[in-house]
Design a protein around this motif. Structure first.
Motif, PDB file in Angstrom:
ATOM      1  N   THR A   1       8.042   9.195  -1.533  1.00  0.00           N
ATOM      2  CA  THR A   1       9.291   8.477  -1.756  1.00  0.00           C
ATOM      3  C   THR A   1       9.603   8.461  -3.243  1.00  0.00           C
ATOM      4  O   THR A   1       8.740   8.131  -4.058  1.00  0.00           O
ATOM      5  CB  THR A   1       9.162   7.027  -1.260  1.00  0.00           C
ATOM      6  OG1 THR A   1       8.796   7.074   0.122  1.00  0.00           O
ATOM      7  CG2 THR A   1      10.473   6.299  -1.397  1.00  0.00           C
TER       8      THR A   1
ATOM      9  N   GLY B   1      14.151   1.767  -3.225  1.00  0.00           N
ATOM     10  CA  GLY B   1      13.572   0.459  -2.994  1.00  0.00           C
ATOM     11  C   GLY B   1      12.630   0.438  -1.810  1.00  0.00           C
ATOM     12  O   GLY B   1      12.635   1.340  -0.961  1.00  0.00           O
ATOM     13  N   PHE B   2      11.817  -0.622  -1.755  1.00  0.00           N
ATOM     14  CA  PHE B   2      10.820  -0.700  -0.690  1.00  0.00           C
ATOM     15  C   PHE B   2      11.456  -0.835   0.694  1.00  0.00           C
ATOM     16  O   PHE B   2      10.859  -0.434   1.686  1.00  0.00           O
ATOM     17  CB  PHE B   2       9.862  -1.866  -0.955  1.00  0.00           C
ATOM     18  CG  PHE B   2      10.503  -3.227  -0.875  1.00  0.00           C
ATOM     19  CD1 PHE B   2      10.545  -3.912   0.329  1.00  0.00           C
ATOM     20  CD2 PHE B   2      11.034  -3.826  -2.001  1.00  0.00           C
ATOM     21  CE1 PHE B   2      11.113  -5.181   0.406  1.00  0.00           C
ATOM     22  CE2 PHE B   2      11.618  -5.081  -1.928  1.00  0.00           C
ATOM     23  CZ  PHE B   2      11.655  -5.758  -0.727  1.00  0.00           C
TER      24      PHE B   2
ATOM     25  N   HIS C   1      11.894   2.643   2.053  1.00  0.00           N
ATOM     26  CA  HIS C   1      10.706   3.469   1.880  1.00  0.00           C
ATOM     27  C   HIS C   1      10.573   4.485   3.010  1.00  0.00           C
ATOM     28  O   HIS C   1      10.652   4.154   4.190  1.00  0.00           O
ATOM     29  CB  HIS C   1       9.463   2.569   1.841  1.00  0.00           C
ATOM     30  CG  HIS C   1       8.182   3.321   1.642  1.00  0.00           C
ATOM     31  ND1 HIS C   1       7.825   3.870   0.432  1.00  0.00           N
ATOM     32  CD2 HIS C   1       7.186   3.614   2.505  1.00  0.00           C
ATOM     33  CE1 HIS C   1       6.654   4.459   0.554  1.00  0.00           C
ATOM     34  NE2 HIS C   1       6.240   4.328   1.795  1.00  0.00           N
TER      35      HIS C   1
ATOM     36  N   LYS D   1      -1.727  -5.592  -2.652  1.00  0.00           N
ATOM     37  CA  LYS D   1      -0.798  -5.402  -3.766  1.00  0.00           C
ATOM     38  C   LYS D   1      -1.466  -5.618  -5.120  1.00  0.00           C
ATOM     39  O   LYS D   1      -0.897  -5.298  -6.150  1.00  0.00           O
ATOM     40  CB  LYS D   1       0.407  -6.335  -3.626  1.00  0.00           C
ATOM     41  CG  LYS D   1       0.089  -7.810  -3.815  1.00  0.00           C
ATOM     42  CD  LYS D   1       1.352  -8.627  -3.644  1.00  0.00           C
ATOM     43  CE  LYS D   1       1.091 -10.110  -3.867  1.00  0.00           C
ATOM     44  NZ  LYS D   1       2.313 -10.908  -3.697  1.00  0.00           N
TER      45      LYS D   1
ATOM     46  N   GLN E   1       0.865   3.565  -0.972  1.00  0.00           N
ATOM     47  CA  GLN E   1       1.577   2.900  -2.050  1.00  0.00           C
ATOM     48  C   GLN E   1       1.818   1.433  -1.714  1.00  0.00           C
ATOM     49  O   GLN E   1       1.993   1.060  -0.564  1.00  0.00           O
ATOM     50  CB  GLN E   1       2.926   3.582  -2.290  1.00  0.00           C
ATOM     51  CG  GLN E   1       2.825   5.039  -2.717  1.00  0.00           C
ATOM     52  CD  GLN E   1       4.190   5.664  -2.887  1.00  0.00           C
ATOM     53  OE1 GLN E   1       5.214   5.028  -2.654  1.00  0.00           O
ATOM     54  NE2 GLN E   1       4.203   6.914  -3.283  1.00  0.00           N
TER      55      GLN E   1
ATOM     56  N   LYS F   1       4.458  -0.059  -2.429  1.00  0.00           N
ATOM     57  CA  LYS F   1       5.831  -0.093  -1.919  1.00  0.00           C
ATOM     58  C   LYS F   1       5.850   0.091  -0.399  1.00  0.00           C
ATOM     59  O   LYS F   1       6.597  -0.571   0.314  1.00  0.00           O
ATOM     60  CB  LYS F   1       6.669   0.995  -2.584  1.00  0.00           C
ATOM     61  CG  LYS F   1       8.142   0.970  -2.199  1.00  0.00           C
ATOM     62  CD  LYS F   1       8.887   2.141  -2.794  1.00  0.00           C
ATOM     63  CE  LYS F   1       8.952   2.065  -4.288  1.00  0.00           C
ATOM     64  NZ  LYS F   1       9.797   3.143  -4.869  1.00  0.00           N
TER      65      LYS F   1
ATOM     66  N   LEU G   1       4.595  -3.056   1.268  1.00  0.00           N
ATOM     67  CA  LEU G   1       5.610  -4.103   1.217  1.00  0.00           C
ATOM     68  C   LEU G   1       6.714  -3.847   2.233  1.00  0.00           C
ATOM     69  O   LEU G   1       7.202  -4.772   2.895  1.00  0.00           O
ATOM     70  CB  LEU G   1       6.202  -4.178  -0.193  1.00  0.00           C
ATOM     71  CG  LEU G   1       7.206  -5.299  -0.456  1.00  0.00           C
ATOM     72  CD1 LEU G   1       6.584  -6.654  -0.126  1.00  0.00           C
ATOM     73  CD2 LEU G   1       7.666  -5.270  -1.902  1.00  0.00           C
ATOM     74  N   SER G   2       7.104  -2.584   2.394  1.00  0.00           N
ATOM     75  CA  SER G   2       8.106  -2.237   3.402  1.00  0.00           C
ATOM     76  C   SER G   2       7.597  -2.571   4.806  1.00  0.00           C
ATOM     77  O   SER G   2       8.329  -3.141   5.631  1.00  0.00           O
ATOM     78  CB  SER G   2       8.441  -0.743   3.302  1.00  0.00           C
ATOM     79  OG  SER G   2       9.424  -0.383   4.239  1.00  0.00           O
TER      80      SER G   2
END
Length: 309
Positions: free
Chosen positions: A3, A8-9, A12, A69, A78, A80, A83-84
């Motif tokens: 990505t 943004g997450f 993703h 994280k 990742q 990211k 978080l997604s």
């Protein structure tokens, strides 16, 4: 395919986890619709146990984000992406968890676990909004300055106002000193989030000393602004009385009015900056403890099911 860093997450891998969440919700709803147990839908049927197992697994996996994280070298993908997944699978958990209950609620630990799950998810949704919307407002508010720079500028304006007032009458000097002394710094959580009610006092022992300000408190803007307006009106009256007698003194007073106007505007920006930061951070003080409470309730729920059902 990786990505791009600027994506943004929430987007993703082309909304990979949104698609997974939607598939999970659709499958859960389909099974719930075709499932017709004799005693009605509840957590004790094969579907109830299945959805409950999926829900518990999601809670455990999503709770891992708080650890993941902080481990940038963990090799598990990742941050990211995690978080997604945290966002979209967390929202899917609302459907999975609700269907697991079969809409059977009561005053027990099982319902408590469900309610805590909803509260944790709601706080997470607020966190998404806060971190998406508030940083841009903070950047615009600061106008390229840091908070320390704004506080330093405020201290400099206080110094300038005292310096100019010293060249004027003792009445004006006392008025400026009172104005500086009435600026309040402080406030608890409620004050930082919604505006101060009873701001803490900040003493000014030396009018020539730099104003020392704590960065983690909220400026009592409304009261300070109203008092600043009283000071401005007082000095405006002094202009009328003295401008005819001494043009230089009138020029000093106009300079002082300009300084007070700039200070009032700066006070308002500092106030808003602290408030926006407080609104960004408050959800973490709720989200993390509530997540721990949810894990405890979930464990109790699972143990009680295997022991008594």
């Amino acid at each position: 395919m990786e990505t791009p860093a600027h994506v943004g997450f929430l987007r993703h891998h082309r909304y990979r986890y949104l698609k997974i969440g939607l598939i999970l919700c659709a499958l859960s709803l389909l099974l719930y619709a075709i499932h017709d147990p004799i005693d009605g839908p509840n957590g004790g049927t094969w579907l109830g146990y299945g959805l409950g197992s999926i829900g518990a697994g999601l809670i455990l996996v999503l709770s891992w984000l708080g650890i993941r994280k902080r481990r940038y070298r963990g090799g598990l993908g990742q941050v990211k992406g995690w978080l997604s997944a945290h966002v979209y699978l967390g929202l899917a958990l609302v459907i999975v968890g609700t269907l697991h209950t079969g809409f059977q609620f009561g005053w027990n630990v099982h319902t408590l676990a469900y309610v805590l799950m909803l509260v944790v998810i709601t706080s997470g949704v607020y966190g998404i909004w806060a971190y998406a919307a508030l940083p841009e407002r903070i950047t615009a508010l600061r106008r390229g300055q840091t908070r320390d720079a704004m506080l330093a500028e405020m201290a400099e304006l206080n110094r300038q106002s005292i310096a100019v007032a010293q060249a004027l009458s003792s009445d004006i000097h006392r008025a400026i000193a009172r104005s500086i002394g009435r600026v309040r710094i402080g406030g608890g959580v409620i004050a930082q989030l919604f505006g101060p009610a009873e701001p803490a006092r900040q003493d000014f022992d030396d009018l020539n000393r730099t104003l020392n300000v704590r960065a983690d408190t909220l400026l009592a803007g409304q009261r300070a602004e109203s008092e600043a307006e009283s000071t401005v009106m007082f000095i405006a009256g002094q202009i009328v009385k003295r401008s005819g007698r001494d043009e230089d003194e009138a020029a000093h007073i106009r300079q002082l009015l300009d300084i007070l106007g700039r200070r009032k505007e700066l006070v308002s920006r500092i106030n808003q900056d602290i408030q926006l930061h407080a609104r960004m951070q408050i959800w973490l003080y709720l989200h993390v403890p509530l997540t721990l409470a949810l894990l405890a309730a979930l464990l109790t729920h699972v143990i009680s099911v295997f022991l008594y059902w």
